[in-house]
Design a protein around this motif. Structure first.
Motif, mmCIF file in Angstrom:
data_model
loop_
_atom_site.group_PDB
_atom_site.id
_atom_site.type_symbol
_atom_site.label_atom_id
_atom_site.label_comp_id
_atom_site.label_asym_id
_atom_site.label_seq_id
_atom_site.Cartn_x
_atom_site.Cartn_y
_atom_site.Cartn_z
ATOM 1 N N SER A 187 23.550 -8.402 15.134
ATOM 2 C CA SER A 187 24.829 -8.700 15.811
ATOM 3 C C SER A 187 25.126 -10.184 15.740
ATOM 4 N N ALA A 188 24.110 -10.998 16.075
ATOM 5 C CA ALA A 188 24.322 -12.454 16.070
ATOM 6 C C ALA A 188 24.708 -12.910 14.666
ATOM 7 N N TYR A 189 24.012 -12.399 13.663
ATOM 8 C CA TYR A 189 24.273 -12.812 12.279
ATOM 9 C C TYR A 189 25.706 -12.447 11.868
ATOM 10 N N LEU A 190 26.100 -11.187 12.202
ATOM 11 C CA LEU A 190 27.445 -10.743 11.796
ATOM 12 C C LEU A 190 28.532 -11.571 12.479
ATOM 13 N N ILE A 191 28.366 -11.793 13.778
ATOM 14 C CA ILE A 191 29.399 -12.563 14.515
ATOM 15 C C ILE A 191 29.479 -13.979 13.949
ATOM 16 N N LEU A 192 28.325 -14.592 13.686
ATOM 17 C CA LEU A 192 28.345 -15.960 13.145
ATOM 18 C C LEU A 192 29.035 -16.006 11.793
ATOM 19 N N LYS A 193 28.799 -14.991 10.984
ATOM 20 C CA LYS A 193 29.434 -14.938 9.643
ATOM 21 C C LYS A 193 30.946 -14.794 9.784
ATOM 22 N N ILE A 194 31.354 -13.869 10.682
ATOM 23 C CA ILE A 194 32.798 -13.649 10.880
ATOM 24 C C ILE A 194 33.443 -14.949 11.368
ATOM 25 N N LYS A 195 32.749 -15.606 12.318
ATOM 26 C CA LYS A 195 33.282 -16.869 12.866
ATOM 27 C C LYS A 195 33.425 -17.915 11.758
ATOM 28 N N GLU A 196 32.397 -17.967 10.903
ATOM 29 C CA GLU A 196 32.411 -18.933 9.796
ATOM 30 C C GLU A 196 33.629 -18.701 8.898
ATOM 31 N N LYS A 197 33.882 -17.411 8.592
ATOM 32 C CA LYS A 197 35.012 -17.055 7.712
ATOM 33 C C LYS A 197 36.324 -17.460 8.371
ATOM 34 N N ILE A 198 36.445 -17.166 9.690
ATOM 35 C CA ILE A 198 37.694 -17.498 10.400
ATOM 36 C C ILE A 198 37.901 -19.012 10.381
ATOM 37 N N GLU A 199 36.808 -19.759 10.614
ATOM 38 C CA GLU A 199 36.924 -21.222 10.628
ATOM 39 C C GLU A 199 37.340 -21.751 9.260
ATOM 40 N N GLU A 200 36.754 -21.146 8.205
ATOM 41 C CA GLU A 200 37.111 -21.546 6.835
ATOM 42 C C GLU A 200 38.593 -21.343 6.590
ATOM 43 N N LYS A 201 39.095 -20.155 7.002
ATOM 44 C CA LYS A 201 40.517 -19.832 6.808
ATOM 45 C C LYS A 201 41.368 -20.820 7.602
ATOM 46 N N GLY A 202 40.925 -21.108 8.840
ATOM 47 C CA GLY A 202 41.656 -22.060 9.693
ATOM 48 C C GLY A 202 41.787 -23.411 9.016
ATOM 49 N N LYS A 203 40.677 -23.852 8.378
ATOM 50 C CA LYS A 203 40.695 -25.150 7.697
ATOM 51 C C LYS A 203 41.663 -25.128 6.524
ATOM 52 N N GLN A 204 41.641 -23.994 5.779
ATOM 53 C CA GLN A 204 42.567 -23.878 4.636
ATOM 54 C C GLN A 204 44.016 -23.969 5.111
ATOM 55 N N VAL A 205 44.304 -23.253 6.211
ATOM 56 C CA VAL A 205 45.673 -23.265 6.746
ATOM 57 C C VAL A 205 46.056 -24.689 7.147
ATOM 58 N N GLU A 206 45.086 -25.397 7.747
ATOM 59 C CA GLU A 206 45.364 -26.771 8.179
ATOM 60 C C GLU A 206 45.690 -27.675 6.985
ATOM 61 N N VAL A 207 44.912 -27.483 5.893
ATOM 62 C CA VAL A 207 45.157 -28.287 4.684
ATOM 63 C C VAL A 207 46.559 -28.001 4.143
ATOM 64 N N GLU A 208 46.911 -26.696 4.091
ATOM 65 C CA GLU A 208 48.241 -26.318 3.593
ATOM 66 C C GLU A 208 49.332 -26.930 4.468
#
Ligand code: ADP
Length: 443
Positions: A187-208
């Motif tokens: 559970s911890a691993y999956l949530i951390l991975k999902i969070k990582e992906k969301i943060e990555e997307k957030g950063k991309q949106v910020e750059v755009e």
């Protein structure tokens, strides 16, 4: 020494909300544990150490009470990140410890509620960094394994939940422990991975977003430069027309004078459009400019603007009315107030038929000033009311009356009003008139 930055307000509000939510959730847990204990004690008559369990339940109440008092105090202070994270960790650690003890005294791995640790791990993973989550998961798994071994080798007592024998318990202990620990880790691993992906997307949106902001800035700078360059020659052209019309160069040919008048009117329109574009580009590029605020007499500013538009209003037989109190003072910026009034009054005259009035008034209301510009003109359809503040938007009716227009006046007014910490609203009835209400803080 390492310094921790103050938490940015949006992030702070988010964390604050989560802490408040945790405290509420814990009150629900207190009641839940109490009701479950009563039920198990009275109706199921399981043989559990109830005194200890009621004490633990009381401890949750005590801890949550202390946390909520501390929370109500710190909510009003802007804590730095370190203090905030510490407070969070204390909360979460208390939750783990208390839940661990309750589970231990109620059958440990045989207690189906032991899976409540999964919720805890999920919430922890959402909030904390992967390093902190790893520490929590490792500590919890170690504690679970440690206590299981202790029970297995009879080092610590086992408190049976289903009155099972110790032998039966030992048979099932490690397989249950394995299921639980693997669920926690996955559970911890999956949530951390999902969070990582969301943060990555957030950063991309910020750059755009930054890319578009930069493009927008370049566009506004371009408008600013071009209009600035255009303004000089067009103003000079208008000056020459004025000179000709004032008779500096003699001509008695009425046709020439007619043509000159027309040319002058068109040049004037062109100049107004250029000024609007200049103001627009200034408001866009000058967003970061720190405004100089000073104490101003609103009546003086209104009177100056009325004077500017008096001949335009006279040409259309429109009466400009104002009975604003001389004593109204406002801490504001003269240039921006002029931009606002200039646009609103010129629109009110432009979009009104002859023999009507335009009223410009201001009054004090508590700690703000209410400014209004009211006309008896063509009005605006209800479905267009929120669009008129969009860049380049013009209503069909307005275009029929006035060909020339940029659709930039009201966006400028809105930006200028917001820059002065004010608010603007509009009320309109088709063919009856339009009123713009503006509210500014006095100080
Ligand atoms: P412009 O006047 O150059 O068209 P503005 O941004 O100042 O641009 O106004 C946007 C539109 O809002 C106008 O085109 C018009 O349709 C409408 N509008 C603004 N003020 C009034 C008013 N006082 N009465 C009726 N319509 C108005």
């Amino acid at each position: 020494m390492k310094t921790f930055p103050k938490i940015k307000s949006a992030e702070y509000t988010d964390l604050n909300r989560v802490i408040g939510w945790y405290i509420k959730l814990r009150w629900i847990a207190c009641i839940g544990v109490f009701i479950t204990l009563l039920y198990v004690n009275r109706l199921l008559t399981y043989n559990l150490p109830y005194e200890i369990l009621y004490i633990l339940n009381g401890l949750i109440v005590f801890v949550n009470f202390a946390l909520s008092i501390y929370y109500s105090i710190f909510r009003n202070k802007n804590l730095n990140r370190k203090e905030m994270i510490l407070f969070f960790n204390i909360q979460i650690a208390c939750d783990y410890i208390l839940l661990f003890f309750i589970i231990y005294f109620t059958g440990f791995v045989n207690n189906p509620f032991i899976y409540y640790f999964v919720f805890h791990i999920m919430l922890t993973s959402f909030i904390f960094s992967s390093k902190t989550v790893t520490i929590y998961v490792a500590s919890l798994v170690s504690a679970l394994v440690g206590v299981s071994l202790g029970e297995y080798f009879n080092i610590i007592p086992h408190y049976p939940f289903l009155m099972e024998s110790l032998a039966q318990y030992r048979n099932i202990l490690f397989i249950r422990l394995l299921a639980l620990c693997s669920t926690l880790i996955i559970s911890a691993y999956l949530i951390l991975k999902i969070k990582e992906k969301i943060e990555e997307k957030g950063k991309q949106v910020e750059v755009e977003l930054n890319k578009y902001k930069n493009l927008d800035k370049i566009k506004s700078n371009f408008i600013l430069q071009v209009t600035h360059e255009l303004r000089g020659p067009v103003a000079a052209l208008k000056g020459f027309h004025d000179m000709l019309l004032r008779g500096v160069v003699k001509t008695s040919d009425r046709k020439v004078i007619e043509v000159l008048k027309k040319a002058n009117r068109r040049t004037e329109n062109l100049l107004t459009m250029i000024d609007e574009m200049l103001d627009y580009a200034y408001m866009k590029t000058g967003e970061e400019i720190k405004l100089k605020l000073q104490d101003l007499s609103l009546k003086n500013i209104i009177d100056e603007n009325i004077e500017t538009f008096q001949s335009f209003a006279d040409d259309k037989n429109i009466k400009l009315v104002s009975n604003c109190n001389r004593g109204i003072k406002i801490k504001s910026n003269r240039d921006l107030l002029n931009i606002i009034l200039n646009n609103l009054i010129s629109n009110a005259i432009k979009y009104s038929p002859p023999h009507t009035s335009v009223t410009i008034n201001a009054e004090e209301e508590n700690n703000h000033v209410h400014l209004l510009v009211k006309d008896e003109g063509i009005g605006i359809e209800p479905n267009e009311l929120d669009k008129i503040f969009e860049e380049f938007y013009r209503t069909r009716k307005a275009m029929e009356i006035e060909k020339d227009g940029t659709g930039l006046g009201l966006p400028i007014v809105k930006k200028a009003t917001e820059a002065l910490r004010g608010k603007i609203t509009v009320y309109s009835e088709v063919n009856r008139g339009t009123t713009f209400h503006l509210y500014f803080p006095k100080k």
